[in-house]
Motif scaffolding. Sequence first.
Motif, PDB file in Angstrom:
ATOM      1  N   SER A 140      17.177  -7.372  15.323  1.00 22.01           N
ATOM      2  CA  SER A 140      16.596  -6.119  14.830  1.00 22.01           C
ATOM      3  C   SER A 140      15.521  -5.624  15.793  1.00 22.01           C
ATOM      4  CB  SER A 140      15.991  -6.338  13.452  1.00 22.01           C
ATOM      5  OG  SER A 140      15.395  -5.156  12.983  1.00 22.01           O
ATOM      6  N   GLN A 141      15.624  -4.387  16.192  1.00 26.98           N
ATOM      7  CA  GLN A 141      14.572  -3.796  17.024  1.00 26.98           C
ATOM      8  C   GLN A 141      13.293  -3.701  16.213  1.00 26.98           C
ATOM      9  OE1 GLN A 141      11.768  -1.403  18.423  1.00 26.98           O
ATOM     10  NE2 GLN A 141      12.998  -0.325  16.935  1.00 26.98           N
ATOM     11  N   SER A 142      13.383  -3.055  15.049  1.00 28.78           N
ATOM     12  CA  SER A 142      12.172  -2.795  14.249  1.00 28.78           C
ATOM     13  C   SER A 142      11.686  -4.027  13.505  1.00 28.78           C
ATOM     14  CB  SER A 142      12.469  -1.705  13.218  1.00 28.78           C
ATOM     15  OG  SER A 142      13.475  -2.160  12.314  1.00 28.78           O
ATOM     16  N   THR A 151      14.429  -3.588   9.027  1.00 28.99           N
ATOM     17  CA  THR A 151      15.640  -3.033   8.420  1.00 28.99           C
ATOM     18  C   THR A 151      15.955  -3.774   7.123  1.00 28.99           C
ATOM     19  OG1 THR A 151      16.388  -2.442  10.611  1.00 28.99           O
ATOM     20  CG2 THR A 151      18.065  -2.512   8.894  1.00 28.99           C
ATOM     21  N   THR A 177      18.722   4.021  19.702  1.00 32.67           N
ATOM     22  CA  THR A 177      18.196   2.910  20.505  1.00 32.67           C
ATOM     23  C   THR A 177      18.888   2.837  21.861  1.00 32.67           C
ATOM     24  OG1 THR A 177      17.732   0.552  20.547  1.00 32.67           O
ATOM     25  CG2 THR A 177      19.797   1.192  19.537  1.00 32.67           C
ATOM     26  N   GLU A 189      25.682   9.670  17.045  1.00 30.45           N
ATOM     27  CA  GLU A 189      24.400   9.894  16.383  1.00 30.45           C
ATOM     28  C   GLU A 189      23.550  10.984  17.019  1.00 30.45           C
ATOM     29  OE1 GLU A 189      22.226   5.841  18.103  1.00 30.45           O
ATOM     30  OE2 GLU A 189      21.733   6.528  16.115  1.00 30.45           O
TER      31      GLU A 189
HETATM   32  C1  AGP Z   1      20.838   2.953  16.820  1.00 29.37           C
HETATM   33  O1  AGP Z   1      20.838   3.938  17.748  1.00 29.37           O
HETATM   34  C2  AGP Z   1      20.546   3.263  15.488  1.00 29.37           C
HETATM   35  N1  AGP Z   1      19.810   4.386  15.269  1.00 29.37           N
HETATM   36  C3  AGP Z   1      20.679   2.217  14.411  1.00 29.37           C
HETATM   37  O2  AGP Z   1      22.027   1.911  14.361  1.00 29.37           O
HETATM   38  C4  AGP Z   1      19.846   0.923  14.528  1.00 29.37           C
HETATM   39  O3  AGP Z   1      20.287   0.163  15.600  1.00 29.37           O
HETATM   40  C5  AGP Z   1      19.973   0.150  13.212  1.00 29.37           C
HETATM   41  O4  AGP Z   1      19.465   0.942  12.175  1.00 29.37           O
HETATM   42  C6  AGP Z   1      19.275  -1.187  13.234  1.00 29.37           C
HETATM   43  O5  AGP Z   1      17.901  -1.042  13.430  1.00 29.37           O
HETATM   44  P1  AGP Z   1      16.992  -2.282  13.795  1.00 29.37           P
HETATM   45  O6  AGP Z   1      17.429  -2.781  15.122  1.00 29.37           O
HETATM   46  O7  AGP Z   1      15.605  -1.723  13.806  1.00 29.37           O
HETATM   47  O8  AGP Z   1      17.199  -3.303  12.726  1.00 29.37           O
END
Ligand code: AGP
Length: 607
Positions: free
Chosen positions: A348-350, A353, A401, A487
């Motif tokens: 997860s980036q954030s 999620t 992302t 997107e």
């Molecule tokens: C990617 O461009 C998105 N906007 C989305 O799919 C994102 O990768 C997804 O919501 C997961 O987010 P996270 O990595 O923050 O968990």
Amino acid sequence: MCGIVGFTGARSAAPVLLDGLKKLEYRGYDSAGIAVMDGNEISVSKVSGRIAGLCEKTKDGAAVPGTTGIGHTRWATHGAPTEENAHPHLSNDGRFAIVHNGIIENYAALREELIRDGYHFQSETDTEVIVHLVEMYYAGSVRDALIKTVNRLRGSYALGVICSEEPGKIYAVREASPLIIGVGVGENYFASDVTALVNYTRSVIYLEDGEFAELSEGSIRIFDCTGQEQSKKVSRILWDVQAAEKGGYEHFMLKEIMEQPAAVKATIAPRVSGGKVDFEELAAMSDEELRAVRKIVVTACGSAYYAGCAGRYAFERLCGLPVQLELASELRYSDPLIDDTTLVIVISQSGETADTIAALKEAKARGAKTLAVVNVVGSTVAKLADYTVYTWAGPEIAVATTKGYTTQTATLNMLAIYFAARLGRIEDQSKYVAAMQALPRRIQQAIDLNPSIPALAKKYHDNRALFFIGRNTDYAVALEGALKMKEISYIHAESYAAGELKHGTIALIEEHTPVIALCCNPSVTEKTISNIVEVKSRGAEVLALTFRTNRQMLSVADDLLFIPEVDALFSAVIEIVPLQLLAYYVAKENGCDIDKPKNLAKSVTVE
Ligand code: AGP
């Protein structure tokens, strides 16, 4: 979804709140509002639409006097993005204003109860029940009223509250939604994430679920859900201010694409030295623990899931372990076959999620070892997992992302090498380490090799549908390439394993249908070329992504994108870059709002 911010100090609050909201706008951008307290007076300003409208309405904050306030930028869940539904919401007696990020699952029952008790609702939101509950429970102490209120709530919430009886104070509460406290000099803040605070302070406190903060200009007090005061550590934010600014680029997305060589380097460099990959963060994982792993389950959402799809090949090849990929939203309700012999990798980036957090909790409940690959330090996923490995991408602001994905795939590749070495499956890591160290340079080459992308975007932008095809590692990248296109450009883009086309999808190919063919895995090049020939003979226009040395492709494809040669096992990190740029320029050609695509938000903190 939704961003909240709060300020208390000696200066005017509204400009600080608006500035914070601008930084948080990527979290939701369909309506916005602030509530500012001047003495015992609370004034609320709201707009449907962007923060720019709120700035205009409040004359950049100058029209709203007061030194204490809260703000909100919304991604609508309950109720349309109207001014009435925009936060802050006021209590019926006008003494409380509240902002909320998250979802109150039992709001319908609470709403009925409050209506029976005589409370009037001005909006369709789930949030409004909270402010009426606070009013109902208030008997002289906001803290006590908040404790009673949150005991009635089910769901996720980061709340900001002000009360006209307590000028100069802001309250914040966290439960399953991100919230941090900013520690200033003679002023204090809260916000959904650090990007809103870096202009003001580098010192932050990460709240835990169930904690409350009571802030005034000179004091910060944190309590648990029983009202017991907590002592908390102050952490330093390492991101620099410029990292959250556009820095001369037209869009954050383009800036973040261009930052990838540096972001991937920052992610790789601390983990490779002396011809070896090493993760300090995993030193506590014993060899016994690792040897007990029988399979790896990778779970995540969206692009993070696609990073897992790309990372799978290196784990299977190098570690000899089966990898099962599960969308987090599916895993959480699927009674998964996960036990104490499973290593669950959560990406997860954030780190916030909602579905990913739920999948992680499910995996832990089933006894799995959990390892998180996360970008945001101190985020929920990072805190919950048994082991956390950070991607050092820096703040990613564009909703789509880019550097998040490439740093994730690079990290997965390094983890595969690291585990394979610890499992005794590779003796000499040097060739893999060299491949990792070359990735940042190769990304830059993938950018430099494709000056024709803006022109190609002019050719391909005016289409209702695009197909992305590829095999094996190329297919994994096609998934992410199609998502990027969808997107931000709103063009319907589908990714297919090239060999699947003739099982149905090829029926959609007609004269001039654009097909983007990924062909960067030599083990399947011949096969993919056959599929290209098949679609071409049905009229498709083919844009192929391949190596410069792939002479055969020159005569097969209509147009070409290039990447430098790279081992297919690690090629996703490079291969996605021209596709990100293509999506960017197509979206630009179509006049789309690239950093804030419609209906989306950066951090999906609701289910
Ligand atoms: C990617 O461009 C998105 N906007 C989305 O799919 C994102 O990768 C997804 O919501 C997961 O987010 P996270 O990595 O923050 O968990």
